[in-house]
Design a protein around this motif. Structure first.
Motif, PDB file in Angstrom:
ATOM      1  N   ARG A 100      71.551  34.769 -16.220  1.00 39.88           N
ATOM      2  CA  ARG A 100      70.762  35.775 -15.517  1.00 39.88           C
ATOM      3  C   ARG A 100      69.269  35.510 -15.703  1.00 39.88           C
ATOM      4  O   ARG A 100      68.819  35.223 -16.805  1.00 39.88           O
ATOM      5  CB  ARG A 100      71.084  37.168 -16.036  1.00 39.88           C
ATOM      6  CG  ARG A 100      70.526  38.264 -15.147  1.00 39.88           C
ATOM      7  CD  ARG A 100      71.092  39.615 -15.503  1.00 39.88           C
ATOM      8  NE  ARG A 100      70.420  40.638 -14.726  1.00 39.88           N
ATOM      9  CZ  ARG A 100      70.864  41.138 -13.573  1.00 39.88           C
ATOM     10  NH1 ARG A 100      71.998  40.691 -13.077  1.00 39.88           N
ATOM     11  NH2 ARG A 100      70.197  42.072 -12.924  1.00 39.88           N
ATOM     12  N   GLN A 146      68.635  36.377 -10.390  1.00 40.80           N
ATOM     13  CA  GLN A 146      69.318  35.183  -9.920  1.00 40.80           C
ATOM     14  C   GLN A 146      70.178  34.624 -11.025  1.00 40.80           C
ATOM     15  O   GLN A 146      69.927  34.831 -12.213  1.00 40.80           O
ATOM     16  CB  GLN A 146      68.332  34.133  -9.421  1.00 40.80           C
ATOM     17  CG  GLN A 146      67.363  33.614 -10.459  1.00 40.80           C
ATOM     18  CD  GLN A 146      66.375  32.618  -9.848  1.00 40.80           C
ATOM     19  OE1 GLN A 146      65.873  32.807  -8.752  1.00 40.80           O
ATOM     20  NE2 GLN A 146      66.098  31.556 -10.567  1.00 40.80           N
ATOM     21  N   PHE A 202      71.546  15.076  -8.931  1.00 37.45           N
ATOM     22  CA  PHE A 202      71.406  16.469  -9.346  1.00 37.45           C
ATOM     23  C   PHE A 202      72.052  17.346  -8.289  1.00 37.45           C
ATOM     24  O   PHE A 202      72.004  17.051  -7.090  1.00 37.45           O
ATOM     25  CB  PHE A 202      69.920  16.828  -9.483  1.00 37.45           C
ATOM     26  CG  PHE A 202      69.673  18.260  -9.889  1.00 37.45           C
ATOM     27  CD1 PHE A 202      69.844  18.671 -11.205  1.00 37.45           C
ATOM     28  CD2 PHE A 202      69.289  19.210  -8.943  1.00 37.45           C
ATOM     29  CE1 PHE A 202      69.612  19.991 -11.583  1.00 37.45           C
ATOM     30  CE2 PHE A 202      69.059  20.536  -9.313  1.00 37.45           C
ATOM     31  CZ  PHE A 202      69.226  20.924 -10.632  1.00 37.45           C
ATOM     32  N   SER A 203      72.649  18.419  -8.743  1.00 36.20           N
ATOM     33  CA  SER A 203      73.190  19.394  -7.799  1.00 36.20           C
ATOM     34  C   SER A 203      73.093  20.775  -8.422  1.00 36.20           C
ATOM     35  O   SER A 203      73.149  20.918  -9.650  1.00 36.20           O
ATOM     36  CB  SER A 203      74.652  19.062  -7.468  1.00 36.20           C
ATOM     37  OG  SER A 203      75.125  19.955  -6.480  1.00 36.20           O
ATOM     38  N   ALA A 204      72.929  21.778  -7.578  1.00 34.87           N
ATOM     39  CA  ALA A 204      72.814  23.146  -8.092  1.00 34.87           C
ATOM     40  C   ALA A 204      73.440  24.115  -7.111  1.00 34.87           C
ATOM     41  O   ALA A 204      73.484  23.863  -5.902  1.00 34.87           O
ATOM     42  CB  ALA A 204      71.342  23.518  -8.285  1.00 34.87           C
ATOM     43  N   SER A 205      73.933  25.205  -7.651  1.00 33.82           N
ATOM     44  CA  SER A 205      74.501  26.232  -6.779  1.00 33.82           C
ATOM     45  C   SER A 205      74.478  27.579  -7.476  1.00 33.82           C
ATOM     46  O   SER A 205      74.522  27.661  -8.708  1.00 33.82           O
ATOM     47  CB  SER A 205      75.941  25.868  -6.400  1.00 33.82           C
ATOM     48  OG  SER A 205      76.484  26.876  -5.575  1.00 33.82           O
ATOM     49  N   SER A 206      74.424  28.606  -6.648  1.00 37.29           N
ATOM     50  CA  SER A 206      74.556  29.960  -7.182  1.00 37.29           C
ATOM     51  C   SER A 206      76.012  30.403  -7.177  1.00 37.29           C
ATOM     52  O   SER A 206      76.336  31.459  -7.704  1.00 37.29           O
ATOM     53  CB  SER A 206      73.708  30.933  -6.347  1.00 37.29           C
ATOM     54  OG  SER A 206      74.042  30.828  -4.982  1.00 37.29           O
ATOM     55  N   PHE A 234      67.181  27.090 -12.298  1.00 31.30           N
ATOM     56  CA  PHE A 234      68.443  26.337 -12.419  1.00 31.30           C
ATOM     57  C   PHE A 234      68.617  25.356 -11.274  1.00 31.30           C
ATOM     58  O   PHE A 234      69.326  24.365 -11.405  1.00 31.30           O
ATOM     59  CB  PHE A 234      69.635  27.310 -12.501  1.00 31.30           C
ATOM     60  CG  PHE A 234      69.983  27.997 -11.209  1.00 31.30           C
ATOM     61  CD1 PHE A 234      70.801  27.382 -10.269  1.00 31.30           C
ATOM     62  CD2 PHE A 234      69.500  29.265 -10.925  1.00 31.30           C
ATOM     63  CE1 PHE A 234      71.118  28.021  -9.082  1.00 31.30           C
ATOM     64  CE2 PHE A 234      69.803  29.911  -9.747  1.00 31.30           C
ATOM     65  CZ  PHE A 234      70.625  29.290  -8.813  1.00 31.30           C
ATOM     66  N   TYR A 235      67.963  25.637 -10.144  1.00 26.45           N
ATOM     67  CA  TYR A 235      68.186  24.784  -8.975  1.00 26.45           C
ATOM     68  C   TYR A 235      67.117  23.713  -8.782  1.00 26.45           C
ATOM     69  O   TYR A 235      66.958  23.173  -7.685  1.00 26.45           O
ATOM     70  CB  TYR A 235      68.351  25.632  -7.706  1.00 26.45           C
ATOM     71  CG  TYR A 235      67.252  26.609  -7.421  1.00 26.45           C
ATOM     72  CD1 TYR A 235      66.126  26.235  -6.716  1.00 26.45           C
ATOM     73  CD2 TYR A 235      67.357  27.931  -7.842  1.00 26.45           C
ATOM     74  CE1 TYR A 235      65.126  27.133  -6.446  1.00 26.45           C
ATOM     75  CE2 TYR A 235      66.353  28.848  -7.575  1.00 26.45           C
ATOM     76  CZ  TYR A 235      65.241  28.444  -6.877  1.00 26.45           C
ATOM     77  OH  TYR A 235      64.244  29.353  -6.610  1.00 26.45           O
ATOM     78  N   ARG A 236      66.382  23.404  -9.835  1.00 26.33           N
ATOM     79  CA  ARG A 236      65.428  22.306  -9.785  1.00 26.33           C
ATOM     80  C   ARG A 236      65.640  21.398 -10.990  1.00 26.33           C
ATOM     81  O   ARG A 236      66.070  21.841 -12.052  1.00 26.33           O
ATOM     82  CB  ARG A 236      63.990  22.818  -9.787  1.00 26.33           C
ATOM     83  CG  ARG A 236      63.582  23.537  -8.514  1.00 26.33           C
ATOM     84  CD  ARG A 236      63.414  22.571  -7.352  1.00 26.33           C
ATOM     85  NE  ARG A 236      62.909  23.229  -6.156  1.00 26.33           N
ATOM     86  CZ  ARG A 236      63.672  23.641  -5.146  1.00 26.33           C
ATOM     87  NH1 ARG A 236      64.984  23.460  -5.174  1.00 26.33           N
ATOM     88  NH2 ARG A 236      63.138  24.210  -4.084  1.00 26.33           N
ATOM     89  N   VAL A 237      65.290  20.125 -10.827  1.00 30.76           N
ATOM     90  CA  VAL A 237      65.495  19.125 -11.872  1.00 30.76           C
ATOM     91  C   VAL A 237      64.266  19.107 -12.791  1.00 30.76           C
ATOM     92  O   VAL A 237      63.142  19.329 -12.329  1.00 30.76           O
ATOM     93  CB  VAL A 237      65.741  17.751 -11.214  1.00 30.76           C
ATOM     94  CG1 VAL A 237      64.479  17.198 -10.592  1.00 30.76           C
ATOM     95  CG2 VAL A 237      66.365  16.770 -12.157  1.00 30.76           C
ATOM     96  N   GLN A 286      58.150  22.582  -7.342  1.00 34.33           N
ATOM     97  CA  GLN A 286      58.427  23.495  -8.441  1.00 34.33           C
ATOM     98  C   GLN A 286      57.137  24.175  -8.875  1.00 34.33           C
ATOM     99  O   GLN A 286      56.092  23.550  -8.941  1.00 34.33           O
ATOM    100  CB  GLN A 286      58.985  22.738  -9.645  1.00 34.33           C
ATOM    101  CG  GLN A 286      60.236  21.945  -9.370  1.00 34.33           C
ATOM    102  CD  GLN A 286      60.909  21.498 -10.649  1.00 34.33           C
ATOM    103  OE1 GLN A 286      60.975  22.243 -11.620  1.00 34.33           O
ATOM    104  NE2 GLN A 286      61.418  20.278 -10.644  1.00 34.33           N
TER     105      GLN A 286
END
Lengths: 484, 461
Positions: free
Chosen positions: A27, A48, A63-67, A356-359, A464
């Motif tokens: 969170r 988020q 890299f990969s990210a998801s909610s 979380f969604y950036r490297v 970023q």
């Protein structure tokens, strides 16, 4: 979730990944209040959660990210596939500097979690500030409060497991007026970080009210002031502009990814070359700069970076000589290999991601200038023949390799024969980085030093925003081009 | 896709109504891909799939909002955002004006800017594109950098007022390719904005890069003396200048807050060159136009500058509410700015280089780190980057470095404009700091302006 993440890391290792890490944000909350001319225009809460996964495979990052976290394996698989295709175009196989596996946690120091403070109290604070700014000469005024609280769980394939719980507060007030020539002028106040904590308690109402009076008074002097003079002269930079000078021409210039060409398609490079470390006279002997991620009260202090490396305090410039950089695990390995010598002993713990969604990439921590021995602001003014005292970050523009710059400030005070005289408006100055820092002739003592936070430093692709700090004293530079 | 989105919005609308909320519910979904290059390698290959929700609750003059990046399978969490609004609303301070609550009069589905082929672009295709544009141009010293960013953006809104909703979907790509000399630190670039797969033109970028690399490797470098020059702006410079000028100067909010270099009485006045026409044009799919704004207002072509005359300010809903103005359909995440082409045909950099010259010309394709020095004077500053050239009257070419321009918008687009190229190009100005928000302008390929002051110049490489 932690067990699921460990399982997925093991699976990718078994598939041939050299290294895997995951940053799970159970969170992240934020709260933003913005009052303009008495109207609470923004009263926003947000949250988020999600996960970002980084995979190193055959010398390349994916890299990969998801909610969407119902099927975390999909994120890991996607990151692996992204690394696999990236490995088809590798020129220098990525290696990571050694580090100890860390199982630890970090909690930012705070006494009062701002998310436990009622909305009524926050609105009341803004109303008080609005009333304090609502004075003759002020045609626009606003106050902002921003609060962030995030929990980050970091796990990697080397056995690290780190939990971070970080709280930040970002308060500021601003007053604007129309000058005698019809131009909009402004003064603002954001408090320096003088205490040991960074929660709600760091917002001192008495201090804010006193500074509201100050900025309104200064604004009214700007409104009737003449334009700043043009020509070469001394400039004495107060904290409200010295932080930005440091940020743009020491901080960004010494990010190792910029030096190695990793930002050339967006933010730019750096005039610094690998052979400059240990040799380059960056500034006069009065200049000592450091990256200190151990300041207690700044957003540039975070316990562990997003490589899982502990926060550190490292010299960047020692008595004018360039000795260090802002680094992460990947870049120090590449720099040492390219230089064919050991420039860097290891990561300086400055690889950070905004969410979380950036490297993670090399980011400033607290890029500070050490206090000097030239006394107080008054002492420095008393020793200045002709120049300007400058404050406020009105505008900034820097060359792509950080070799030259142009700044505009909110306010200037003329200095003649050791005396601070009238206020001048629209002051600007420009210069070239190395000659400028080599013209540093006075550095204020501890009484002039404080930590100024930056909440919106932009870099990287995908872009970023990062939060950090600058502990800076008052500094004087001679023979600077003012005006234009 | 759209049905799922609308179903979710309808469910959330019911939840909001159940809680007694008068609310606007907005949805944003991005499927983003970015392949980044540095030092002639792929330095990062990334994708993000994110769904964001924004709730704004209204209660007379009170307004509060809640935003979240959501797990699409976790409806309970989404409802917690609505619960937060219920908690926040009593503590909000009433505004001094009545904010408009959006009431959509019809369903809107605008997918004009969506291209399934671009949405389905693969990693292999992104890599192949870059391999083509850089073919034969890299060596031990000259390295490739860049980004290939592409994705699909879906946005949608519904309010508790009725069941009508609006949905927008677009695809976009932004490509930047940089070739730089590791030893000499020069850098040239070529860029492309795409809305559909067939827009992609790796060969075109290769030709642009090859031409610039040739000049940077073969021509003499020069430190330009400060002073006044006739400058030709490239599309990146023109697009950035136009975008910042419209944002700082031509919005009602900036006017009322005292930041605009324009005044209310300037509407209709001849303040720019007759050669300059600037329009916000929602018909331009190529630059990701949308046909309605967030409050459901139909967007129509909106002239900002017509033959040099400033026409009108753009009013978003909140500014219009506060200052008693009529909103102009500008409650959008991006306008769709188009600067008309002129009468002179100069389609490519090669054409510009081959044009007969009666004077020295400084070509500035890109202005790095542009910032507003003085908003009420409309004064900006920035340095040249990515392929600036000094085209000498005698036909030769020199390579300048870090030329700083500190000038007013009226200097760039006023009476000093000499000519505007007939050819236009879409230039992508999207950033990815927040949510995906494809943004581009359509601008002339070249604009020539005389007497532009150079205030600083570095020794060239």
């Amino acid at each position: 979730m932690r067990e699921k993440i460990k399982e997925q890391i093991d699976l990718l290792k078994a598939k041939g990944a050299h290294y895997v890490d995951a940053r799970w944000y159970p969170r992240e909350d934020s709260n933003f209040l913005f009052m303009w001319n008495g109207n609470l225009k923004e009263n926003n809460a947000s949250s988020q959660s999600g996960m970002g996964v980084r995979v190193l495979y055959n010398g390349a990052w994916g890299f990969s990210a998801s909610s969407a976290l119902t099927n975390p394996s999909a994120i890991f698989d996607r990151a692996f596939d992204n690394a696999r295709i990236a490995s088809e175009r590798v020129t220098f196989p990525i290696r990571l500097a050694e580090k100890e596996a860390v199982v630890d946690s970090f909690t930012s120091p705070n006494q009062i979690d701002p998310f436990t403070v009622g909305l009524d109290e926050k609105v009341a604070f803004l109303q008080k500030m609005d009333a304090a700014l609502n004075q003759p000469g002020v045609v626009q005024r606003f106050g902002m409060l921003e609060f962030v609280r995030k929990q980050i769980i970091f796990l990697d394939s080397e056995g690290s497991e780190i939990e971070k719980n970080i709280i930040e507060v970002f308060p500021s007030i601003h007053a604007m007026g129309i000058d005698k020539d019809g131009g909009m002028q402004r003064r603002k106040y954001q408090p320096g970080r003088t205490g040991a904590t960074r929660g709600w308690e760091s917002i001192n109402e008495t201090d804010f009210l006193a500074n509201a009076e100050r900025i309104v008074s200064e604004l009214n002097q700007v409104l009737v002031a003449d334009d700043a003079p043009n020509g070469k002269m001394s400039v004495i930079l107060l904290n409200g502009i010295m932080f930005l000078q440091t940020h743009e021409t020491i901080g960004h210039a010494l990010e190792l990814d910029r030096i190695l060409g990793y930002e050339l398609s967006f933010a730019g490079g750096s005039f610094v070359r690998l052979e400059d470390f240990g040799n380059l006279r960056y500034g006069s002997e009065k200049l000592t700069a450091r990256a200190n991620a151990l300041e207690p009260n700044s957003p540039g202090s975070f316990g562990f970076d997003d490589d899982g490396v502990p926060a550190q305090d490292n010299l960047l410039i020692d008595k004018g000589i360039l000795v260090g950089a802002i680094t992460g695990r990947q870049m120090v390995e590449e720099a040492n290999a390219k230089a064919k010598k050991q420039i860097f002993d290891g990561s300086s713990g400055a690889n950070r991601a905004t969410s979380f969604y950036r490297v993670p990439i090399e980011r400033m921590t607290n890029i500070n200038i050490d206090p000097g021995t030239d006394g107080s602001l008054e002492d420095i003014i008393a020793n200045t023949k002709y120049g300007l005292v400058l404050d406020g970050d009105k505008s900034w523009s820097i060359g792509s390799n950080r070799e030259q710059f142009h700044f505009a400030c909110d306010i200037g005070w003329l200095v003649e024969d050791g005396k601070k005289k009238q206020v001048v408006k629209n002051p600007t100055y420009r210069g070239e980085t190395l000659p400028f820092y080599n013209s540093l002739t006075a550095v204020g003592d501890e009484s002039t030093w404080n930590v100024h936070y930056v909440e919106n430093c932009g870099k990287g692709a995908p872009n970023q925003i990062m939060q950090l700090g600058h502990g800076v004293p008052v500094c004087r530079f001679d023979n600077v081009q003012v005006g234009e | 896709m759209s049905n799922q989105v609308i179903d979710l919005l309808q469910k959330l609308r019911q939840s909001a109504i159940k809680r007694g909320l008068q609310a606007l519910i907005s949805y944003h979904e991005e499927d983003s891909y970015l392949m980044r290059f540095a030092n002639s390698a792929i330095s990062l290959n990334t994708n993000e799939h994110l769904i964001s929700l924004d709730f704004i609750a209204f209660d007379g003059r009170k307004k509060v909002s809640y935003s979240m990046i959501a797990d699409p399978s976790d409806f309970e969490s989404m409802e917690k955002g609505l619960d937060a609004l219920v908690e926040m609303l009593p503590h909000a301070q009433a505004l001094s004006y009545e904010p408009t609550f959006p009431v959509y009069e019809k369903d809107v589905l605008d997918e004009r800017a969506f291209d399934p082929a671009l949405a389905a672009l693969t990693n292999e295709e992104r890599l192949a594109y870059f391999n083509t544009l850089a073919e034969g141009l890299e060596n031990d010293d000259v390295k490739l950098s860049g980004i290939f960013s592409s994705g699909t953006t879906t946005t949608a809104q519904i309010s508790t007022a009725n069941e009508h909703s609006q949905t927008f979907r677009s695809t976009d790509a932004q490509i930047t390719a940089v070739l730089s000399s590791e030893s000499l630190k020069w850098e040239v670039n070529a860029e492309q904005s795409a809305q559909k797969k067939s827009d992609l033109d790796a060969e075109g970028l290769h030709a642009d890069l090859a031409l610039l690399v040739k000049h940077y490797q073969e021509d003499q470098s020069v430190q330009l003396p400060v002073g006044k020059y006739t400058v030709v702006l490239g599309p990146a410079a023109t697009a950035e200048l136009s975008n910042i000028m419209a944002y700082y100067g031509m919005t009602g909010g900036a006017l009322m807050q005292g930041y605009s270099f324009l005044k209310e009485e300037d509407q209709g006045k001849h303040l720019f060159s007759e050669k300059i026409n600037l329009l916000d044009d929602p018909r331009e799919v190529e630059i990701y136009a949308q046909n309605a704004d967030r409050y459901g207002l139909e967007r129509k072509p909106f002239p900002l500058i017509a033959e040099g005359r400033f026409q009108a300010f753009m009013w978003d809903q909140d500014s219009a509410d506060e200052f008693g103005k009529t909103p102009t359909g500008h409650d959008v995440t991006h306008a769709s700015l188009v600067m008309d082409g002129g009468e002179k045909s100069v389609a490519t950099l090669k054409d510009l280089l081959e044009m007969p010259r009666e004077e020295d010309i400084l070509y500035v394709p890109y202005i790095h780190y542009m910032n507003v020095v003085n908003p009420t004077q409309g004064m900006v500053t920035g340095s040249s980057r990515f392929g600036a050239l000094f085209l000498k009257k005698d036909g030769s070419v020199q390579v300048p470095y870090n030329v700083r321009l500190t000038q007013k918008f009226s200097d760039f687009f006023g009476e000093r404009v000499q000519w505007v190229s007939n050819e236009q190009v879409a230039y992508n100005v999207s950033s990815s700091y927040g949510r995906r928000n494809p943004t581009a302008l359509k601008v002339p390929r070249f604009i020539c302006v005389k007497e532009i002051e150079i205030s600083h110049s570095n020794p060239s490489y």
